[in-house]
Structures are given as C-alpha cells and as structure tokens.
Design an enzyme around this catalytic site. Structure first.
Site, PDB file in Angstrom:
ATOM      1  N   HIS A 123       0.864  -1.172   0.000  1.00  0.00           N
ATOM      2  CA  HIS A 123       0.000   0.000   0.000  1.00  0.00           C
ATOM      3  C   HIS A 123       0.905   1.227   0.000  1.00  0.00           C
ATOM      4  O   HIS A 123       2.028   1.195   0.503  1.00  0.00           O
ATOM      5  CB  HIS A 123      -0.859  -0.041   1.269  1.00  0.00           C
ATOM      6  CG  HIS A 123      -1.940   0.980   1.353  1.00  0.00           C
ATOM      7  ND1 HIS A 123      -1.686   2.296   1.685  1.00  0.00           N
ATOM      8  CD2 HIS A 123      -3.287   0.892   1.179  1.00  0.00           C
ATOM      9  CE1 HIS A 123      -2.818   2.971   1.717  1.00  0.00           C
ATOM     10  NE2 HIS A 123      -3.814   2.148   1.406  1.00  0.00           N
ATOM     11  N   ASP A 198       3.038  -4.697   7.781  1.00  0.00           N
ATOM     12  CA  ASP A 198       1.755  -4.013   7.633  1.00  0.00           C
ATOM     13  C   ASP A 198       0.669  -5.081   7.710  1.00  0.00           C
ATOM     14  O   ASP A 198       0.441  -5.828   6.762  1.00  0.00           O
ATOM     15  CB  ASP A 198       1.710  -3.271   6.299  1.00  0.00           C
ATOM     16  CG  ASP A 198       0.378  -2.567   6.064  1.00  0.00           C
ATOM     17  OD1 ASP A 198      -0.516  -2.660   6.938  1.00  0.00           O
ATOM     18  OD2 ASP A 198       0.217  -1.944   4.997  1.00  0.00           O
ATOM     19  N   GLN A 201      -4.648  -5.636   6.796  1.00  0.00           N
ATOM     20  CA  GLN A 201      -5.645  -6.552   6.244  1.00  0.00           C
ATOM     21  C   GLN A 201      -5.663  -7.902   6.950  1.00  0.00           C
ATOM     22  O   GLN A 201      -6.676  -8.593   6.918  1.00  0.00           O
ATOM     23  CB  GLN A 201      -5.391  -6.771   4.742  1.00  0.00           C
ATOM     24  CG  GLN A 201      -5.490  -5.516   3.893  1.00  0.00           C
ATOM     25  CD  GLN A 201      -6.901  -4.956   3.827  1.00  0.00           C
ATOM     26  OE1 GLN A 201      -7.878  -5.679   4.010  1.00  0.00           O
ATOM     27  NE2 GLN A 201      -7.013  -3.664   3.567  1.00  0.00           N
ATOM     28  N   LYS A 224     -10.983  -1.274   9.889  1.00  0.00           N
ATOM     29  CA  LYS A 224     -11.100  -2.449   9.035  1.00  0.00           C
ATOM     30  C   LYS A 224     -11.485  -3.694   9.829  1.00  0.00           C
ATOM     31  O   LYS A 224     -11.665  -4.766   9.254  1.00  0.00           O
ATOM     32  CB  LYS A 224      -9.792  -2.683   8.275  1.00  0.00           C
ATOM     33  CG  LYS A 224      -9.415  -1.552   7.322  1.00  0.00           C
ATOM     34  CD  LYS A 224      -8.138  -1.862   6.571  1.00  0.00           C
ATOM     35  CE  LYS A 224      -7.596  -0.659   5.813  1.00  0.00           C
ATOM     36  NZ  LYS A 224      -8.487  -0.187   4.752  1.00  0.00           N
ATOM     37  N   CYS A 364      -4.668   2.532  -3.751  1.00  0.00           N
ATOM     38  CA  CYS A 364      -3.452   2.975  -3.056  1.00  0.00           C
ATOM     39  C   CYS A 364      -2.345   1.935  -3.199  1.00  0.00           C
ATOM     40  O   CYS A 364      -1.531   1.738  -2.285  1.00  0.00           O
ATOM     41  CB  CYS A 364      -3.728   3.264  -1.583  1.00  0.00           C
ATOM     42  SG  CYS A 364      -4.841   4.654  -1.313  1.00  0.00           S
TER      43      CYS A 364
END
Length: 406
Positions: A123, A198, A201, A224, A364
């Site tokens: 991202h 990261d 998700q 999220k 993104c």
C-alpha cells in the site's frame, strides 16, 4: 470451533438492512472499511453519554473511568494479537501514522549507505514514508518484486549487511495474497535488521499471534476490524519500543520538563502525545470483544469459503480476469478483477446502480496495477457478514456490465 452463524452476525449490523437504488445493499468493500455492529456502537455511545473525560490527567470520577476504559482497550488489543504486555501496544490514528512513526523514529539513525527493503506489493502507506526517509538520510530503498501469480518474489540476497529496516505487507489489500514472511523475518534478523509488518488486512481476518509472526513491529487499523475510524495500533517488542525516540512532542509523553531539557515517558506513553482518540480506542476494544467472541479461526474459515466461491463464480464469466492467487489457499477475502474492455469506474457505477458496492481504482497500490499492466482494478472484498447470495449478486452485476458495454 463452531461454524459462523452468518445470519445471526448480520442481524448485529443495522446498515446491512439498507437499500441502494431500490436494491438490497450488497457491501463488498470491507477491505476499504468494515461496518460496525451494534455492540460497538452502543459501547461508544455509552462512553460519550456516561463517562466522557480526558485520560491520565484527572483524579475525579469521570477521568478515572475514562482512563480505565482506555487502558482496558489497550489490554484487549494486546491479548487479541498475543502481545507480551499491554505496554507493547501504541495507539495511533491509523496504520499510516503507525508506519510513519516507525519511519521517523527508527529512521532517525539511518545514514548514507544504509538500506531499507520493502516490496512492490505495498500500500502507498508502506512505500511513501520509506521513500521520504531515504531522501532525508541518503539511505537506499530496495524492494521485492511480484510473481505472475501475485505472490512476493522473495530474493533473500536483497537483504544485506547494510539493511537496517525491512517493511512488508502481511496480506495484500489489492491481491489478497497472504505472504509467508518467515523467510524474510529470518534473513532480516540474520543481518541485524528490524522487521515491520503491515497487518492492516490480516489482523481483521486471521488469527494473529505476534510471537509466531516473529516480526519486531506490526501496524494495523481499527476501522477495518469493525471498529471506528481514527484509531490504529503499532505493536512493538518492548526492547524495540524502548530504543525508539519520540515521534511527536507534547503533553502526556513526558517524564519531566524544564526550560532547559525534557525527559520522556516509557512506551507506550512516549508515542501518544496529546489527547488520544479515547472513544475510538474504547470502540476498538469493543470490536475486539466481538471478534473474539465469534472466534478468528471461524471467521477465517468462513471467508475462505466465500473467497473460493467468488473465485469460481468470477472464473466462470467470460472476459473477467482475476488478479492474485487462483485459490483461497494463501489468500484472504479480497478479489480484484478486470472486465475486458470496460474501465473499472464504469464497472463500479453499474454495480452501484444494482446496490453492489465495490471499490475501483488503483487501491493505493499503483505499483501493483503497473506490474499487471492495468491502470486500475475492480475489487470485491469480503468479511464475516458476506454471503454467497451477495457473490451471486456481484456476478449478475458483472454480466450486466458486459451487456451494457457489448
């Protein structure tokens, strides 16, 4: 583990009863932001109505209640990801701020000749901060590529004795790929580099244990994972956080202040300058309670079934190209695709006319789109409340797209 009762779960989300353009809402954009159950909404409303006050500043009843609720949320998040202590949890505004915090704080020690390694799958939030850091310090930015199958092309020789930081995505927000980061972590630690993952998700969708992941830091965001916007998390190993200088200066992050100099509080307070997002953190804690009550393993199993159904359904439509791994194994509930000859914005508009909400654009993650030779993609993303009927509605919508555009 009991199978997820999706009908019961859906009854907790008032927004799912909406209609869009006369059609039942089919929300397939949870990778962008998730909806919130009444259990989260009620907790936040109760806080504002009954306990609203600033934290860590007052000895009065409301201040004490607010501080307790805020720190309880930190403890819940720590337990949720297997952190050794709540002090390893730093509340931020979102994943972007968490990554920038690391880039500014750890990156302060980088010099010309040092290296930072990321990947082409990131991202923008895990690309731009490192580009800016390398421009400031003279360090070199390097990256892993992406295979034709949509997995990371891990060349371990990219990580050298000069590598100081490796920052890669755990689960891609555009391809759905769940990266096996074990080789990357092992190689980085072999040369003394620190690893940031990261997990924006992955934490909302998979059982996550930071000890098993082996990274030094992870970042994720509340909105999220059924929580509100405006709250994110940086987890770091205690020794790593202790070694990091502050990101922002101000109230609450200090130990002592004189006109000559300041000493700083230990983590996590060191990184939480000013009034924090109190209600949002409490809402995130409520979201963690909700997810934990259902069981992350059950949620992941449901999403794998939905993803497998979606992959098969889209593969049966002529002219549709799906990006990323072709089976639900090794991927999460995110499926990006292209309809031959139709711009994704047009796909998204027609789907919205039918009440089907997807995201279109480069998500993104423009380098990923460039890697696969497209300007943009249409992305359908699923969560614990997604049904096969909604996937069927998506397929009917794609067929309508083809009919309109010939």
């Amino acid at each position: 583990m009991s199978p997820l009762d999706v009908a019961r779960v859906r009854s907790d989300f008032p927004i799912l009863d909406r209609e869009i353009n006369g059609h039942p809402l089919v929300y397939l954009d949870s990778a962008n932001t998730s909806h919130k159950p009444v259990q989260v909404l009620d907790v936040m409303r109760s806080y504002w109505e009954r306990s609203n006050a600033n934290v860590s500043r007052s000895v009065h009843t409301l201040g004490t209640e607010s501080t307790t609720l805020y720190e309880d949320a930190r403890s819940k998040v720590a337990t949720f990801i297997g952190a050794a202590s709540p002090d390893e949890i730093v509340f931020t505004k979102n994943s972007t701020e968490a990554i920038n915090l690391v880039a500014h704080s750890l990156g302060a020690g980088l010099r010309d000749g040092d290296e930072v390694v990321i990947s082409e799958m990131e991202h923008h939030s895990n690309i731009v901060p490192w580009q800016l850091l390398c421009e400031r310090t003279g360090a070199t930015l390097k990256w892993f590529g992406i295979t034709d199958e949509g997995t990371l092309d891990v060349d371990e020789s990219l990580i050298t004795e000069r590598t100081k930081i490796v920052s890669v995505v755990h689960m891609s927000n555009i391809l759905g790929t769940i990266n096996d980061v074990s080789r990357i972590v092992a190689r980085a630690h072999e040369v003394g580099a620190l690893v940031l993952l990261d997990c924006s998700q992955s934490v909302p969708h998979l059982p996550i244990d930071v000890a098993t992941l082996g990274a030094d830091l992870i970042a994720f965001t509340g909105h999220k994972m059924l929580g509100p916007t405006g709250i994110g998390v940086l987890w770091g190993r205690a020794a790593v956080l202790e070694s990091m200088p502050p990101f922002l200066g101000g109230g609450s992050m200090i130990e002592t202040v004189t006109m000559a100099r300041t000493t700083f509080a230990p983590p996590p307070a060191r990184f939480e300058a000013g009034t924090p997002p109190i209600a949002e953190a409490i809402g995130l804690g409520a979201a963690v309670d909700y997810l934990s009550g259902l069981g992350m393993a059950a949620i992941h199993e449901h999403e794998q079934e939905i993803t497998g159904y979606a992959l098969k359904t889209l593969a049966d439509i002529d002219g549709v190209r799906v990006f990323g791994p072709g089976s639900p194994d090794g991927r999460g509930g995110t499926v990006s695709f292209d309809v031959a000859g139709v711009h994704p914005h047009d796909v998204g508009q027609i789907l919205d006319d039918l009440g089907v909400e997807v995201r279109v654009g480069h998500h993104c993650a423009r380098p990923v789109c460039a890697r696969f030779g497209v300007a943009a993609m249409t992305r359908a993303s699923f969560y614990l409340y997604t049904t096969t009927d909604e996937i069927d509605a998506l397929a009917r919508g794609v067929e309508q797209v083809k009919k309109v555009f010939g």
